[in-house]
Design a protein around this motif. Structure first.
Motif, PDB file in Angstrom:
ATOM      1  N   ARG A   1       1.851  17.284  68.425  1.00  0.00           N
ATOM      2  CA  ARG A   1       2.624  16.229  67.761  1.00  0.00           C
ATOM      3  C   ARG A   1       2.376  16.378  66.270  1.00  0.00           C
ATOM      4  O   ARG A   1       1.237  16.503  65.823  1.00  0.00           O
ATOM      5  N   ARG A   2       3.433  16.403  65.490  1.00  0.00           N
ATOM      6  CA  ARG A   2       3.347  16.641  64.054  1.00  0.00           C
ATOM      7  C   ARG A   2       3.067  15.338  63.308  1.00  0.00           C
ATOM      8  O   ARG A   2       3.775  14.342  63.496  1.00  0.00           O
ATOM      9  N   LEU A   3       2.041  15.334  62.459  1.00  0.00           N
ATOM     10  CA  LEU A   3       1.692  14.177  61.635  1.00  0.00           C
ATOM     11  C   LEU A   3       1.910  14.542  60.178  1.00  0.00           C
ATOM     12  O   LEU A   3       1.388  15.551  59.708  1.00  0.00           O
TER      13      LEU A   3
ATOM     14  N   VAL B   1      -2.505  17.399  67.998  1.00  0.00           N
ATOM     15  CA  VAL B   1      -1.712  17.100  66.810  1.00  0.00           C
ATOM     16  C   VAL B   1      -1.870  18.211  65.778  1.00  0.00           C
ATOM     17  O   VAL B   1      -2.861  18.943  65.780  1.00  0.00           O
ATOM     18  N   VAL B   2      -0.883  18.309  64.899  1.00  0.00           N
ATOM     19  CA  VAL B   2      -0.987  19.163  63.717  1.00  0.00           C
ATOM     20  C   VAL B   2      -0.712  18.272  62.515  1.00  0.00           C
ATOM     21  O   VAL B   2       0.266  17.520  62.478  1.00  0.00           O
ATOM     22  N   LEU B   3      -1.641  18.294  61.560  1.00  0.00           N
ATOM     23  CA  LEU B   3      -1.513  17.527  60.328  1.00  0.00           C
ATOM     24  C   LEU B   3      -0.961  18.474  59.280  1.00  0.00           C
ATOM     25  O   LEU B   3      -1.553  19.517  58.998  1.00  0.00           O
ATOM     26  N   CYS B   4       0.176  18.133  58.715  1.00  0.00           N
ATOM     27  CA  CYS B   4       0.857  19.003  57.755  1.00  0.00           C
ATOM     28  C   CYS B   4       0.424  18.681  56.337  1.00  0.00           C
ATOM     29  O   CYS B   4       0.253  17.523  55.983  1.00  0.00           O
TER      30      CYS B   4
ATOM     31  N   PHE C   1      -3.224  24.511  54.979  1.00  0.00           N
ATOM     32  CA  PHE C   1      -2.024  23.677  54.926  1.00  0.00           C
ATOM     33  C   PHE C   1      -1.802  22.949  56.242  1.00  0.00           C
ATOM     34  O   PHE C   1      -1.280  21.855  56.268  1.00  0.00           O
ATOM     35  N   TYR C   2      -2.204  23.580  57.351  1.00  0.00           N
ATOM     36  CA  TYR C   2      -2.074  22.988  58.680  1.00  0.00           C
ATOM     37  C   TYR C   2      -3.457  22.710  59.239  1.00  0.00           C
ATOM     38  O   TYR C   2      -4.336  23.566  59.194  1.00  0.00           O
ATOM     39  N   ALA C   3      -3.649  21.517  59.784  1.00  0.00           N
ATOM     40  CA  ALA C   3      -4.880  21.197  60.504  1.00  0.00           C
ATOM     41  C   ALA C   3      -4.492  20.898  61.950  1.00  0.00           C
ATOM     42  O   ALA C   3      -3.771  19.935  62.216  1.00  0.00           O
ATOM     43  N   PHE C   4      -4.925  21.745  62.864  1.00  0.00           N
ATOM     44  CA  PHE C   4      -4.648  21.574  64.281  1.00  0.00           C
ATOM     45  C   PHE C   4      -5.849  20.884  64.914  1.00  0.00           C
ATOM     46  O   PHE C   4      -6.990  21.291  64.679  1.00  0.00           O
ATOM     47  N   GLU C   5      -5.601  19.851  65.702  1.00  0.00           N
ATOM     48  CA  GLU C   5      -6.669  19.115  66.391  1.00  0.00           C
ATOM     49  C   GLU C   5      -6.273  18.878  67.837  1.00  0.00           C
ATOM     50  O   GLU C   5      -5.101  18.626  68.132  1.00  0.00           O
ATOM     51  N   ARG C   6      -7.273  18.926  68.691  1.00  0.00           N
ATOM     52  CA  ARG C   6      -7.073  18.541  70.092  1.00  0.00           C
ATOM     53  C   ARG C   6      -8.404  18.042  70.619  1.00  0.00           C
ATOM     54  O   ARG C   6      -9.468  18.398  70.104  1.00  0.00           O
ATOM     55  N   PRO C   7      -8.375  17.227  71.670  1.00  0.00           N
ATOM     56  CA  PRO C   7      -9.633  16.878  72.329  1.00  0.00           C
ATOM     57  C   PRO C   7     -10.310  18.173  72.786  1.00  0.00           C
ATOM     58  O   PRO C   7      -9.648  19.093  73.268  1.00  0.00           O
ATOM     59  N   SER C   8     -11.598  18.275  72.590  1.00  0.00           N
ATOM     60  CA  SER C   8     -12.316  19.507  72.913  1.00  0.00           C
ATOM     61  C   SER C   8     -12.169  19.859  74.387  1.00  0.00           C
ATOM     62  O   SER C   8     -12.262  18.986  75.260  1.00  0.00           O
TER      63      SER C   8
END
Length: 124
Positions: A15-17, A37-40, A84-91
């Protein structure tokens, strides 16, 4: 967001934030089954207030994986100059980005859509 960090990986949708508030909150208040999520436009993340560990990858606009960390616990910060992109997910124990590799990144973050529920993309 589409990118290919590892051959043979299953598809993961992010999901893009984009807004300041969305990026500040990130996965805060979610559970371990939250959608990644990906933080742009983001070069650092924090896990203050999180109740579970995250897998995090910071990637340049060109697709270079600058930092990839698994199981980042609550109360931590991760940053990378040039990200520029920060990708996050539950481990989780499945494959993740690999530092110092390149991934295909399609600049979906610059596109605007009216339906927030539809914002996002996948990596294969």
């Amino acid at each position: 967001m589409t990118c290919r960090p590892l051959e043979g990986c299953d598809q993961i949708c992010f999901r893009r934030l984009e807004t300041w508030k969305e990026k500040l909150v990130g996965l805060l208040g979610t559970t371990r089954d939250a959608r990644p999520v990906v933080l742009c436009g983001c070069s650092s993340i924090h896990t203050f207030g999180m109740r579970y560990a995250l897998d995090v990858a910071l990637v340049s606009r060109e697709g270079e994986v600058l930092i990839a960390r698994k199981s980042v616990g609550p109360g931590k910060m991760v940053s990378a100059k040039g990200a520029f992109y920060a990708f996050e997910r539950p481990s989780m124990p499945t494959p993740w980005f690999v530092p110092k590799t390149s991934v295909e990144v399609f600049p979906l973050c610059e596109e605007k859509e009216d339906d927030d529920a539809m914002r996002g993309g996948c990596y294969v």
